[in-house]
Design a protein around this motif. Structure first.
Motif, mmCIF file in Angstrom:
data_model
loop_
_atom_site.group_PDB
_atom_site.id
_atom_site.type_symbol
_atom_site.label_atom_id
_atom_site.label_comp_id
_atom_site.label_asym_id
_atom_site.label_seq_id
_atom_site.Cartn_x
_atom_site.Cartn_y
_atom_site.Cartn_z
ATOM 1 N N THR A 138 0.841 -1.207 0.000
ATOM 2 C CA THR A 138 0.000 0.000 0.000
ATOM 3 C C THR A 138 0.871 1.251 0.000
ATOM 4 O O THR A 138 0.639 2.183 -0.777
ATOM 5 N N HIS A 156 -6.216 -6.755 -5.395
ATOM 6 C CA HIS A 156 -6.333 -6.577 -3.943
ATOM 7 C C HIS A 156 -5.177 -7.294 -3.245
ATOM 8 O O HIS A 156 -4.638 -6.812 -2.249
ATOM 9 N N ARG A 164 -0.774 -7.444 0.079
ATOM 10 C CA ARG A 164 -2.105 -6.839 0.129
ATOM 11 C C ARG A 164 -2.031 -5.339 -0.109
ATOM 12 O O ARG A 164 -1.173 -4.658 0.442
ATOM 13 N N ASP A 166 -4.198 -1.817 0.254
ATOM 14 C CA ASP A 166 -5.368 -1.183 0.869
ATOM 15 C C ASP A 166 -6.050 -0.341 -0.216
ATOM 16 O O ASP A 166 -5.641 0.781 -0.507
#
Ligand SMILES: Cc1ncc(COP(=O)(O)O)c(C=O)c1O
Length: 379
Positions: A138, A156, A164, A166
Motif C-alpha cells: 500500500t 487486492h 495486500r 489497501d
C-alpha cells in the motif's frame, strides 16, 4: 470478529488422501454446482424447452448475486468470460494521455499487464511496475501516485505472494489526482471483503474459477456509475434496447439495455455454466463473506505458525491477504517441491522462490497436518 465456519469438506468431491491447498490455482466445484452444471448441459439436448426468458433470467440472477457478495449495485455488473476480457473493457474506456503513467505491481498477473502495455504504446504513455517485495504494498502504491498518474491497474492481493493493497486508501489518493482505478479481484473476490462504495473503482473484474468457486470461462465486471455509458468490446444483439422481443431484433436500436448490461459478453446466457455459477454464489452468500474471510485468516495464521516451527518464513500478517499465504523457500529446498508434495497428495503452488498455500473451507486440520509433515520431511 465474525464467527468461523467449520470445515465444509463434505460439500466437495475431495478424497481423504487429497490435501488440496491451492485455491489460488483453481477451486473445486461444489457437488451441488456439478449437479446444476450437468443439468445445465443437458438442457440443450431439448432446445424446444429453452424459451426467450432463459436468455435473460439466469444472467440477471448471477448479476444480482455477485453484486450482493461485493456490496455493489447490480445495475453496475456485467457478465464476462475472463479477467482479461473485463480489463480490455476497462482499457477501452479509460482515457490515457501522452506522458501519462499507468501504475501496476511488479510480477502482477499478465491479464492486468499486457492490455496496459498496449494501451500505453498507443497513447505514448508509460507502464510503471512497482516493486513491493519485502515492503508494504500500500505504501509503495501511495508513494507512486502523483499528477502524472492516469490510472492504477491493481489487484487486492498480488497473485504470487499475497501482498495486500489497501484499496480504500489507494482509491482516495487516485481520486485526489483525478486518476482512474481498474482492479483485478480474481485472487480476492469471494474470500476477502471489499467495499466498492468506499473503494470506488472505475472498473473491477473477477474471474469466477478461483475464490468465487465457479466454473471456468465465467466472471464479472463491475462498472462505476459514471462509466456505464461507455463503449462495450462487442456490439451484442442482446445488449441493445428491446432485445427481449426476438421477433423485433431487426428493428435495429441505437440504445442499449440499462446499467452495465451493454458490457456483457456475447452469448452471456450460458445455459450450461450459469446454473453452476449461481449455486456457487448462493453458497458463498450463505456462508457470508466476512465469515469466509475470518475462517481462512485463522487457517492461514495456523499454517504460518506451523511453518515458522519448521524454520520457514511466511509473509507477515497483515502485509498479506488474510486468505493467502506465501512461504519463502530456503536455498537448499528441492527444485521440484510442488511435484514431490503432490506425489504425497498435498497440493500447493510455487511462484518464484515461494510456496503459495491457499486453503479454503473444504480444508480441515488433517490437511494442515499432512502439509506440515510433508514439508518437514522434504525441506
Ligand atoms: C490475478 C489473476 N487474474 C486473472 C487470472 C486469470 O485470468 P484470465 O481470466 O484472464 O484467464 C489469474 C489466474 O491465475 C490470476 O491469478
Amino acid at each position: 470478529m465474525a464467527d468461523e465456519i467449520p470445515s465444509q469438506r463434505h460439500l466437495f468431491d475431495l478424497p481423504r488422501e487429497v490435501a488440496y491447498l491451492n485455491c489460488a490455482y483453481m477451486s473445486p466445484l461444489l457437488h451441488a454446482a456439478v449437479e446444476a452444471g450437468e443439468a445445465g448441459v443437458r438442457r440443450k439436448a431439448r432446445p424446444w424447452e429453452l424459451t426467450p426468458a432463459h436468455f435473460f433470467d439466469e444472467a440477471e440472477t448471477a448479476r444480482a448475486l455477485f453484486a450482493r457478495l461485493m456490496g455493489a449495485d447490480p445495475e453496475g455488473v456485467a457478465l464476462v468470460p475472463s479477467a482479461s476480457y473485463g480489463l480490455a473493457v476497462a482499457a477501452k474506456n479509460i482515457p490515457v494521455r501522452a506522458g501519462g503513467r499507468i501504475l501496476t505491481l511488479k510480477d502482477q498477473f499478465p491479464s492486468n499487464v499486457y492490455v496496459w502495455r498496449e494501451k500505453a504504446k498507443a497513447a505514448g504513455a508509460e507502464v510503471v511496475a512497482l516493486d513491493v517485495e519485502g515492503r508494504d504494498a500500500t505504501e509503495a502504491v501511495l508513494e507512486a501516485i502523483d499528477e502524472r498518474t492516469a490510472l492504477a491497474a491493481l489487484p487486492h492481493v498480488l497473485w504470487t505472494t499475497g501482498a495486500r493493497v489497501d484499496l480504500v486508501a489507494v482509491g482516495a489518493r487516485l481520486r485526489a489526482v483525478r486518476a482512474a482505478l481498474a482492479l483485478d479481484l480474481t485472487q480476492s473476490a469471494g474470500a476477502m471483503v471489499a467495499d466498492f462504495g468506499a473503494i470506488q473503482p472505475d472498473f473491477a473484474v473477477a474471474a469466477s474459477y478461483k475464490w468465487l468457486l465457479g466454473p471456468y470461462s465465467t466472471g464479472f465486471l463491475y462498472v462505476a456509475p459514471h462509466r456505464r455509458e461507455g463503449r462495450p468490446l462487442e456490439e451484442t444483439w442482446i445488449g441493445r434496447a428491446g432485445s427481449e422481443n426476438f421477433a423485433g431484433l431487426v428493428d435495429y436500436q441505437d440504445g442499449y439495455q440499462p446499467g452495465a448490461r451493454r458490457f456483457d459478453m456475447g452469448e452471456r446466457a450460458n445455459f450450461a455454466l450459469l446454473p453452476a455459477l449461481i449455486v456457487a454464489l448462493e453458497q458463498l452468500l450463505a456462508w457470508e463473506p466476512a465469515r469466509i474471510e475470518a475462517t481462512l485468516h485463522t487457517r492461514t495464521l495456523e499454517i504460518a505458525e506451523r511453518a515458522r516451527g519448521l524454520g520457514l518464513s511466511p509473509t507477515p500478517d497483515p502485509l498479506r491477504g488474510p486468505h493467502y499465504l506465501s512461504i519463502a523457500l530456503p536455498p537448499d529446498a528441492p527444485g521440484d517441491l510442488p511435484a514431490r508434495l503432490a506425489a504425497e497428495g498435498v497440493h500447493v503452488s510455487q511462484r518464484g522462490r515461494s510456496l503459495r498455500v491457499t486453503p479454503h473451507l473444504w480444508n480441515d486440520a488433517e490437511d494442515v497436518e499432512r502439509l506440515i509433515a510433508a514439508l518437514g520431511r522434504m525441506i
